[in-house]
Design an enzyme around this catalytic site. Structure first.
Site, PDB file in Angstrom:
ATOM      1  N   HIS A 118       0.325  -1.430   0.287  1.00 16.09           N
ATOM      2  CA  HIS A 118       0.373   0.414  -0.149  1.00 16.09           C
ATOM      3  C   HIS A 118       0.962   1.146   0.157  1.00 16.09           C
ATOM      4  O   HIS A 118       0.075   2.334  -0.264  1.00 16.09           O
ATOM      5  CB  HIS A 118      -1.217   0.115   0.854  1.00 16.09           C
ATOM      6  CG  HIS A 118      -0.433   0.179   2.677  1.00 16.09           C
ATOM      7  ND1 HIS A 118      -0.011  -0.938   3.189  1.00 16.09           N
ATOM      8  CD2 HIS A 118       0.151   1.555   3.010  1.00 16.09           C
ATOM      9  CE1 HIS A 118       0.550  -0.213   4.419  1.00 16.09           C
ATOM     10  NE2 HIS A 118       0.662   1.006   4.191  1.00 16.09           N
ATOM     11  N   ASP A 148       0.638  -7.416   1.680  1.00 19.93           N
ATOM     12  CA  ASP A 148       0.782  -6.782   1.464  1.00 19.93           C
ATOM     13  C   ASP A 148       2.882  -6.322   1.718  1.00 19.93           C
ATOM     14  O   ASP A 148       2.651  -5.479   2.300  1.00 19.93           O
ATOM     15  CB  ASP A 148      -0.204  -5.807   2.727  1.00 19.93           C
ATOM     16  CG  ASP A 148      -0.061  -4.571   3.301  1.00 19.93           C
ATOM     17  OD1 ASP A 148       0.039  -3.447   1.295  1.00 19.93           O
ATOM     18  OD2 ASP A 148      -0.057  -3.395   3.626  1.00 19.93           O
ATOM     19  N   SER A 224       5.259   2.677   8.138  1.00 13.60           N
ATOM     20  CA  SER A 224       4.208   1.550   7.480  1.00 13.60           C
ATOM     21  C   SER A 224       5.764   1.123   6.133  1.00 13.60           C
ATOM     22  O   SER A 224       6.225   1.758   5.451  1.00 13.60           O
ATOM     23  CB  SER A 224       3.056   1.865   6.404  1.00 13.60           C
ATOM     24  OG  SER A 224       2.351   1.600   6.627  1.00 13.60           O
ATOM     25  N   THR A 240       3.312  -3.002   9.777  1.00 17.95           N
ATOM     26  CA  THR A 240       1.963  -2.841   8.658  1.00 17.95           C
ATOM     27  C   THR A 240       0.994  -1.665   8.914  1.00 17.95           C
ATOM     28  O   THR A 240       0.217  -1.261   8.156  1.00 17.95           O
ATOM     29  CB  THR A 240       1.697  -4.362   7.653  1.00 17.95           C
ATOM     30  OG1 THR A 240       3.093  -4.678   7.181  1.00 17.95           O
ATOM     31  CG2 THR A 240       0.594  -3.721   6.517  1.00 17.95           C
ATOM     32  N   ILE A 242      -1.728   0.254  12.927  1.00 23.01           N
ATOM     33  CA  ILE A 242      -2.631  -0.390  13.223  1.00 23.01           C
ATOM     34  C   ILE A 242      -3.530  -0.228  13.923  1.00 23.01           C
ATOM     35  O   ILE A 242      -4.223   0.005  12.273  1.00 23.01           O
ATOM     36  CB  ILE A 242      -2.283   1.821  14.400  1.00 23.01           C
ATOM     37  CG1 ILE A 242      -2.394   2.614  13.045  1.00 23.01           C
ATOM     38  CG2 ILE A 242      -0.786   1.562  13.798  1.00 23.01           C
ATOM     39  CD1 ILE A 242      -1.825   4.285  13.141  1.00 23.01           C
ATOM     40  N   GLY A 280      -5.484 -27.852   2.640  1.00 24.18           N
ATOM     41  CA  GLY A 280      -6.293 -28.256   2.231  1.00 24.18           C
ATOM     42  C   GLY A 280      -7.398 -29.070   2.652  1.00 24.18           C
ATOM     43  O   GLY A 280      -7.339 -30.188   2.626  1.00 24.18           O
TER      44      GLY A 280
END
Length: 464
Positions: A118, A148, A224, A240, A242, A280
């Site tokens: 981002h 991200d 970030s 990344t 908050i 799986g």
């Protein structure tokens, strides 16, 4: 004379008794105060001490090792704003430059930088500024929106300071950490805290489970993509997110574990995309309520609610109703613990899954299979390739399976598990077919989708 002697003896005895009583009762009490005072000095005062359990805690070395390897990332994007009604309907307008910023971590001496997706999303230009104020233009290498994580690179004749990776699986709750980044467009800033929790899932109900490191080291806007490091100066997370009603730090922040981030960027460098290995299974967290529902005593772990045919779990012998409580010795208390650990693994890796079945514990070796999915953004659906068994069960020759809905509007139709056989009357046999059909379609025309549900019934949807 005898009377005088008798009085002298009485006085002498009385004096001895008085002196003895003083020594015993008064001075005896005073002598106990010193040992008590010495015992009190063994307690750790509430103010901060650099001595913890006899070991010196010095965060300055970790800060010095890492601060020069954390960079400021500026993201420049171009957008067009319509200036009249015709441009509004037909597109166009004057380009407008928008600038965002965040942090990044240099992970190699030749300038590879890890950051958040981002931070660099939709960038037309990326500029990186080092702690010594040197500026470089950066190249985007690859991204993974699900985790991200993004990888960018800068070039120079000189080698860069970098931070080596640590093992995020070895983190302990209460362990000291540093967050290094560029909050509020400031130069490199260091904050300290402890590991508050592991395996935190901020998207518990959206079908995309995550596994974050939670810390109370202060992280704000601009942090970030920055580094979360341990006291040895090793990278153990990428800051990344908050959770805050104000948008600023209020006590907790979250980081992608370094093992997961490292695996993502290594996949990007080697394959160009992320290779995700899965067991799986379909599973759910255990607690008092779900344990009662499933008829089990355990209130921690992952209850296996379903097995995907042909998967590693199926071939390894995991069965519906099993309870997964550890993988490769890593404790699994909830589903995000499982996805977090598997996020650092690749297809064809073998993991040892400890399960509880009918009260007996056993270890099952499982070979992870590759997760191959494709998001049809326009339809709001995620699909994956169907196995021969899936097709045979419904008596059809081709199709792809809907794994989940991506929007709330689509989720109301309960399409998860259906097989899409045709899109716009074109045969669909794999997710590659879906990609080609969606890329070549008329963007102004509706989409016709034919599918077969779990009962073997064929239906058609028109998406406008």
């Amino acid at each position: 004379m005898k009377q005088t002697m008798r009085l002298f003896v009485v006085a002498l005895v009385a004096g001895a008794v008085t002196l003895g009583g003083y020594k015993y009762f008064i001075e005896g009490e005073n002598t106990s105060a010193l040992p008590q005072q010495e015992r009190q000095t063994n307690f750790i005062p509430t103010s901060f001490s650099s001595e913890v359990n006899g070991t010196s805690l010095d965060l300055t070395e970790a800060a010095e090792k890492t601060v020069h390897a954390v960079v400021h990332v500026k993201n420049t994007t171009l957008s067009r704003e319509p200036s009249n009604i015709m441009e509004y309907f037909n597109g166009g307008g004057q380009p407008r430059e928008m600038v965002g910023s965040g942090s990044g971590v240099i992970i190699t001496p030749d300038g590879y930088i890890i950051t958040n997706n981002h931070v660099i999303a939709n960038a037309s230009q990326l500029t990186v500024t080092l702690n010594n104020n040197k500026t470089y233009q950066a190249e985007l290498i690859g991204t993974d929106p699900k985790t991200d994580i993004a990888l960018i690179k800068i070039d120079s004749k000189d080698e860069f300071h970098y931070i080596p990776f640590g093992d995020s699986n070895n983190l302990k709750i209460g362990e000291w950490v540093l967050a290094v980044g560029n909050p509020f467009n400031l130069t490199s800033t260091v904050t300290a805290g402890i590991i508050s929790a592991k395996g935190r899932d901020l998207n518990e109900f959206d079908g995309n489970p995550q596994s974050f490191i939670q810390t109370d080291a202060a992280v704000n806007r601009g942090n970030s993509g920055g580094a979360l490091v341990n006291t040895n100066g090793e990278l153990i997370g990428i800051n990344t997110a908050i959770t805050s009603e104000t948008g600023s730090y209020v006590g907790y922040s979250f980081a992608v574990p370094s093992n997961n981030a490292r695996k993502v960027i290594e996949d990007i460098m080697e394959y160009g995309n992320v290779q995700q290995g899965i067991l799986g299974i379909r599973g759910t967290n255990l607690n008092s309520k779900s344990a009662e529902q499933f008829g089990v005593k355990q209130t921690q772990g992952v209850y296996v609610a379903g097995i995907e045919r042909g998967s590693g779990a199926d071939k390894g012998g995991i069965k519906e109703g099993d309870i997964i409580n550890s993988v490769d010795g890593i404790q699994i208390s909830k589903f995000s613990d499982l996805t977090g650990y598997l996020g650092s693994k690749r297809p064809n890796d073998i993991v040892n899954v400890s399960i509880l079945r009918n009260g007996e514990e056993r270890v099952v070796p499982v070979t992870l299979v590759k997760l191959e999915t494709y998001e049809i953004d326009y339809l709001g659906l995620e699909v994956k390739n169907a196995s021969k068994t899936d097709l045979a069960d419904r008596g059809i020759p081709n199709g792809v399976i809907v794994t989940k809905a991506l929007t709330r509007d689509i989720s109301q139709y309960n399409l998860a598990g259906v097989l899409i056989t045709n899109i716009n009357d074109e045969k669909v046999s794999s997710i590659d077919d879906v990609k080609q059909i969606m890329a070549a379609r008329n963007f102004n025309a509706p989409i016709k989708m034919t599918f077969v549900n779990q009962k073997g019934e064929t239906n058609t949807f028109i998406f406008r």
